[in-house]
Scaffold this motif. Structure first.
Motif, PDB file in Angstrom:
ATOM      1  N   ARG A  14       1.127  -1.242   0.365  1.00  0.00           N
ATOM      2  CA  ARG A  14       0.029   0.026   0.150  1.00  0.00           C
ATOM      3  C   ARG A  14       0.923   1.008  -0.198  1.00  0.00           C
ATOM      4  O   ARG A  14       0.206   2.255  -0.511  1.00  0.00           O
ATOM      5  N   VAL A  15       1.847   1.106   0.345  1.00  0.00           N
ATOM      6  CA  VAL A  15       3.225   2.656   0.434  1.00  0.00           C
ATOM      7  C   VAL A  15       3.352   2.743  -0.823  1.00  0.00           C
ATOM      8  O   VAL A  15       3.819   3.752  -0.966  1.00  0.00           O
ATOM      9  N   GLY A  16       3.711   1.338  -0.521  1.00  0.00           N
ATOM     10  CA  GLY A  16       4.377   1.744  -1.993  1.00  0.00           C
ATOM     11  C   GLY A  16       3.735   2.465  -3.444  1.00  0.00           C
ATOM     12  O   GLY A  16       3.829   2.944  -4.573  1.00  0.00           O
ATOM     13  N   LEU A  17       2.285   1.551  -3.311  1.00  0.00           N
ATOM     14  CA  LEU A  17       1.474   1.934  -4.361  1.00  0.00           C
ATOM     15  C   LEU A  17       1.368   3.467  -4.607  1.00  0.00           C
ATOM     16  O   LEU A  17       1.038   3.909  -5.282  1.00  0.00           O
ATOM     17  N   TYR A  18       0.948   3.829  -2.989  1.00  0.00           N
ATOM     18  CA  TYR A  18       1.009   5.574  -2.824  1.00  0.00           C
ATOM     19  C   TYR A  18       1.842   6.512  -3.664  1.00  0.00           C
ATOM     20  O   TYR A  18       1.482   7.259  -4.269  1.00  0.00           O
ATOM     21  N   ARG A  19       3.017   6.192  -3.586  1.00  0.00           N
ATOM     22  CA  ARG A  19       4.157   7.117  -3.774  1.00  0.00           C
ATOM     23  C   ARG A  19       4.227   6.864  -4.867  1.00  0.00           C
ATOM     24  O   ARG A  19       4.522   7.702  -5.626  1.00  0.00           O
ATOM     25  N   VAL A  20       4.017   5.905  -5.790  1.00  0.00           N
ATOM     26  CA  VAL A  20       3.314   5.049  -6.963  1.00  0.00           C
ATOM     27  C   VAL A  20       2.814   6.165  -8.053  1.00  0.00           C
ATOM     28  O   VAL A  20       2.998   7.389  -9.372  1.00  0.00           O
ATOM     29  N   ALA A  21       1.504   6.577  -7.433  1.00  0.00           N
ATOM     30  CA  ALA A  21       0.424   7.286  -7.700  1.00  0.00           C
ATOM     31  C   ALA A  21       1.150   8.946  -7.591  1.00  0.00           C
ATOM     32  O   ALA A  21       0.515   9.555  -8.410  1.00  0.00           O
ATOM     33  N   LEU A  32      -5.407   8.747  -4.282  1.00  0.00           N
ATOM     34  CA  LEU A  32      -5.452   7.771  -3.575  1.00  0.00           C
ATOM     35  C   LEU A  32      -7.322   7.334  -4.350  1.00  0.00           C
ATOM     36  O   LEU A  32      -7.031   5.990  -4.354  1.00  0.00           O
ATOM     37  N   ASP A  33      -7.244   7.572  -5.511  1.00  0.00           N
ATOM     38  CA  ASP A  33      -9.030   6.711  -6.439  1.00  0.00           C
ATOM     39  C   ASP A  33      -8.102   5.550  -7.282  1.00  0.00           C
ATOM     40  O   ASP A  33      -7.999   5.500  -7.639  1.00  0.00           O
ATOM     41  N   ALA A  34      -7.402   6.697  -7.740  1.00  0.00           N
ATOM     42  CA  ALA A  34      -5.619   6.118  -8.797  1.00  0.00           C
ATOM     43  C   ALA A  34      -5.830   4.194  -7.773  1.00  0.00           C
ATOM     44  O   ALA A  34      -6.186   3.436  -8.798  1.00  0.00           O
ATOM     45  N   VAL A  35      -5.094   4.337  -6.815  1.00  0.00           N
ATOM     46  CA  VAL A  35      -4.951   3.010  -5.967  1.00  0.00           C
ATOM     47  C   VAL A  35      -5.948   2.161  -5.834  1.00  0.00           C
ATOM     48  O   VAL A  35      -5.969   1.102  -6.035  1.00  0.00           O
TER      49      VAL A  35
END
Length: 157
Positions: A14-21, A32-35
């Motif tokens: 989750r943290v990594g996904l947010y960083r990429v977004a 947040l929508d993208a994740v």
């Protein structure tokens, strides 16, 4: 892959996904929508994943596509003088310099830097996620490092 396994893997990322977004999108809500959308699409299509060892790469690629789709839909420009002030204080001055410098390099390079240095993916995984070659990622990271050194060096002088 069952629901619990999928959930466990997504929670770990989750943290990594947010960083990429965050490397693609400026607005918190868009990130947040993208994740959320990437996770939903990942669950819908989890049966198409051939090799479960590549789950992180596969889901990150879905997220990148979703971020690009959001950017395409928006196509809006916010003038710098109208940008809202940051409401959350940054950890320290060096982090602020790095964040500002990352915002000044091209989108593709910023994503490569986040995936490699902040998320720990190797060059080959990044190439797969971004649909490019290993050489392109290596040269992109090299150019990004040079640019970041120049930007951060100017601020520290």
């Amino acid at each position: 892959m069952d629901r619990e396994d999928f959930s466990r893997r997504v929670t770990a990322m989750r943290v990594g996904l947010y960083r990429v977004a965050a490397s693609y999108l400026r607005c918190e809500d868009d990130r947040l929508d993208a994740v959320a959308e990437a996770i939903a699409k990942g669950w819908e299509k989890h049966g198409t994943l051939r090799d479960e060892r590549l789950f992180a790469t596969w889901l990150t690629r879905i997220l990148i596509r979703e971020c690009v789709n959001i950017q395409r839909r928006q196509r809006r420009i916010v003038p710098v003088d109208r940008m809202p002030e940051r409401s959350v204080p940054l950890r320290d001055e060096r982090a602020a310099l790095l964040e500002e410098a990352l915002g000044q390099i091209p989108q593709r390079a910023r994503t490569m830097v986040v995936l490699h240095y902040m998320e720990g993916y190797d060059v080959m995984q990044i190439a797969q996620m971004m649909g490019t070659t290993k050489g392109a990622v290596c040269s992109g990271l090299s150019r990004a490092r040079v640019r970041l050194r120049a930007l951060i060096g100017e601020e520290l002088e």
